[in-house]
Design a protein around this motif. Sequence first.
Motif, short mmCIF file in Angstrom:
data_model
loop_
_atom_site.label_atom_id
_atom_site.label_comp_id
_atom_site.label_asym_id
_atom_site.label_seq_id
_atom_site.Cartn_x
_atom_site.Cartn_y
_atom_site.Cartn_z
N SER A 1 0.84 -1.20 0.00
CA SER A 1 0.00 0.00 0.00
C SER A 1 0.87 1.24 0.00
N ALA A 2 0.25 2.37 -0.39
CA ALA A 2 0.97 3.65 -0.36
C ALA A 2 1.44 3.94 1.06
N VAL A 3 0.65 3.52 2.04
CA VAL A 3 1.04 3.75 3.44
C VAL A 3 2.31 2.97 3.76
N GLN A 4 2.36 1.72 3.32
CA GLN A 4 3.55 0.91 3.57
C GLN A 4 4.79 1.51 2.89
N LEU A 5 4.61 1.97 1.64
CA LEU A 5 5.73 2.56 0.92
C LEU A 5 6.21 3.83 1.62
N ALA A 6 5.26 4.65 2.04
CA ALA A 6 5.62 5.89 2.74
C ALA A 6 6.36 5.57 4.03
N GLU A 7 5.91 4.52 4.70
CA GLU A 7 6.55 4.12 5.95
C GLU A 7 7.99 3.67 5.71
N LEU A 8 8.19 2.89 4.65
CA LEU A 8 9.55 2.44 4.31
C LEU A 8 10.44 3.63 3.96
N ASP A 9 9.89 4.53 3.15
CA ASP A 9 10.70 5.66 2.71
C ASP A 9 11.05 6.57 3.88
N ALA A 10 10.08 6.75 4.78
CA ALA A 10 10.34 7.60 5.95
C ALA A 10 11.40 6.97 6.85
N ALA A 11 11.33 5.65 7.02
CA ALA A 11 12.27 4.98 7.92
C ALA A 11 13.66 4.87 7.31
N PHE A 12 13.73 4.58 6.00
CA PHE A 12 15.04 4.25 5.41
C PHE A 12 15.54 5.26 4.38
N ARG A 13 14.73 6.30 4.10
CA ARG A 13 15.15 7.38 3.21
C ARG A 13 15.65 6.91 1.85
N PHE A 14 14.93 5.93 1.28
CA PHE A 14 15.36 5.38 -0.01
C PHE A 14 15.41 6.44 -1.11
N SER A 15 14.40 7.32 -1.14
CA SER A 15 14.34 8.31 -2.23
C SER A 15 15.54 9.25 -2.23
N GLU A 16 16.19 9.34 -1.08
CA GLU A 16 17.37 10.23 -1.00
C GLU A 16 18.66 9.45 -1.04
N SER A 17 18.60 8.16 -1.29
CA SER A 17 19.81 7.33 -1.22
C SER A 17 20.87 7.82 -2.20
N GLY A 18 22.10 7.88 -1.74
CA GLY A 18 23.22 8.23 -2.60
C GLY A 18 23.84 7.00 -3.24
N ASN A 19 23.24 5.85 -2.97
CA ASN A 19 23.72 4.60 -3.56
C ASN A 19 22.85 4.28 -4.77
N SER A 20 23.44 4.34 -5.97
CA SER A 20 22.63 4.25 -7.19
C SER A 20 21.89 2.92 -7.31
N GLU A 21 22.49 1.83 -6.83
CA GLU A 21 21.83 0.53 -6.95
C GLU A 21 20.60 0.46 -6.03
N VAL A 22 20.74 1.00 -4.82
CA VAL A 22 19.62 1.01 -3.87
C VAL A 22 18.52 1.93 -4.38
N LEU A 23 18.93 3.12 -4.83
CA LEU A 23 17.94 4.08 -5.35
C LEU A 23 17.19 3.47 -6.54
N PHE A 24 17.94 2.83 -7.43
CA PHE A 24 17.32 2.20 -8.61
C PHE A 24 16.29 1.14 -8.19
N ALA A 25 16.69 0.27 -7.26
CA ALA A 25 15.77 -0.80 -6.82
C ALA A 25 14.51 -0.20 -6.20
N TRP A 26 14.69 0.88 -5.46
CA TRP A 26 13.55 1.55 -4.84
C TRP A 26 12.65 2.20 -5.88
N LEU A 27 13.25 2.93 -6.81
CA LEU A 27 12.45 3.65 -7.80
C LEU A 27 11.65 2.69 -8.68
N ARG A 28 12.24 1.53 -8.93
CA ARG A 28 11.55 0.52 -9.72
C ARG A 28 10.24 0.10 -9.03
#
Length: 593
Positions: free
Chosen positions: A497-524
Amino acid sequence: MSDPHSYARPRESRVTDVALDLRADFTRRVLEGRVKLTLVAAPDAREVVLDTRGLDIVTVEDAGGGRLAFALGPPDPVLGRALTIAVPPDRTTIVIAYRTSPLAEALQWLAPPQTAGGLHPYLFSQGQAILTRTWIPTQDSPGIRQTYTARIVVPAPLRAVMSAEALTPDGVEAASGRVFEFRLAEPIPPYLIALAVGDIAFRSVGPRSGVYAEPTVLDRAADEFADLEQMIDAAEALGGPYRWGRYDVLVMPPSFPFGGMENPRVTFATPTILAGDRSLTSLIAHELAHSWSGNLVTNATWRDFWLNEGFTTYFENRIMEQLYGRDRAAMLEHLGRTELLEELRSLRDKPADQVLCMDLTGRNPDDAVTPIAYDKGAAFVRTIEAAVGRPRFDVWLRGYFDRHAFTSLTTAEFLADLRAHLIAGDTELEARLQLAEWLEQPGLPSNAAVPASDAFTRVTTEVVRFLAGHQAPSLDTTAWTSQQWQHFLGGLPGRLSAVQLAELDAAFRFSESGNSEVLFAWLRIAVRLRYTPALSALERFLTSQGRRKFLKPLYEELMRTEWGKAEAKRIYEAARPMYHAVATATLDPIVSA
Ligand code: BES
Ligand code: ZN
């Protein structure tokens, strides 16, 4: 072995040396000058056939300046045009005056804003698989090895770097600009001739290793690749002496379409591996490994591409194991297996494309650049290792590189070597290896080892806990590596759910990741699940780097929905001028659909 991707007839006459004398004109976006080719012609040979694509051939002369007759054949969209020249009177020397097209696929001319520093223009070449013919008229087949020299004139503030020994590292001032000279004495397949021109600085990181990058990137690059010398030592322990002298890494501008390219003496690498914590350097281990599997022993044709990439993916993992331990290597191997299984699933209706030794006649060799050659190829090599044990395998591998150093091999020749020097008549072993199945059949043979990683098992436990309702901040992610994060994101289900995704992003800051592989996996995931808060991060990522491996899945994912289509087209229109021809050739059909 005849190469369906080259017009050359090497049994009749073959190019053995390429001497370039070129000027880089950044205003017109052309390389212009001459190439002197040295030939070996059979006694009855009358013609020399070269590969070209989009080249403007001005004159062809013999050693004494006499004109030679030549003809350009009809253009093929993939192969280009044959350039047929009468064998010269001395039977060894041909001089061609020519210029490249501003659209030459191997070359990318960047305006200053497209570089990291923003002040100077940049030019680089990317020859593999069959693009060298778009900037050099030569026999462009990996089975036809050539030595080379080059004299390159560039605008005064810039530096030229090539896949060869730099005879004038800082260049020499001339009226027309700055002149750089190079020489590579080892014979290489022409796809490895490479050039970069830009505001490029250098820093040594070891006795025979260093880093080239734009000045604003140099500190980060030198820090990221601090282990370079140790990597060379580890690779030598497995492959035998490093035979190319120096090993440097050139960090490319963001539009570089690949992760890395194993140009001899100087790997070209994407800046997206500068994670700041040395977590993505397996890519450097990969390109370094090509100094043996690929550059020393080369696939004879693109059908044998797995010989380059499968061996190298295996070798890369051995280097990582040696430097950072079994756990890290096991995680990387596991990620490779996941990619392979995904690829096999997506190719379920195309069994021919699941075969290691893939028939590419009439196709673009780019079609073979998939996890099949890399990860199925590596799985095959690992299966051989497991069957005979590491000590015996390592002796064979070392011997394989020595026996075939500086030659190009077909899959059949590889098999003959394996039978002569490893299997040696052991019929039980031969049967256990399932060689024909590995090389000629789709799918994954039953004797493939299953990779296991304890670190990933712990990740899976946390994925399960999250899906069972545990809050993201309560997951045990202490000291996770970027590989573990990749595995975490890869293990999330197709429905969240959007709530789960928001929760993950808030906890782990994927959208701001400076690691291209992690950011890519998240954006996918974000695109797949239409998680709109990640859209600005997605747009930033798609417009700030041009690595095809990241772009293709993201655009494909966007194009699956009407909402995504509009976004894809809007972003692509803005970003396309930054992308390399290799990337737009893949993306144009996807985004225009
Ligand atoms: N040689 C390849 C890149 C390549 C293959 C370019 C075929 C053109 C045609 C290079 O060694 C490579 O495999 N790069 C990978 C990274 C690697 C760690 C898997 C890449 O660019 O993603
Ligand atoms: Zn590779």
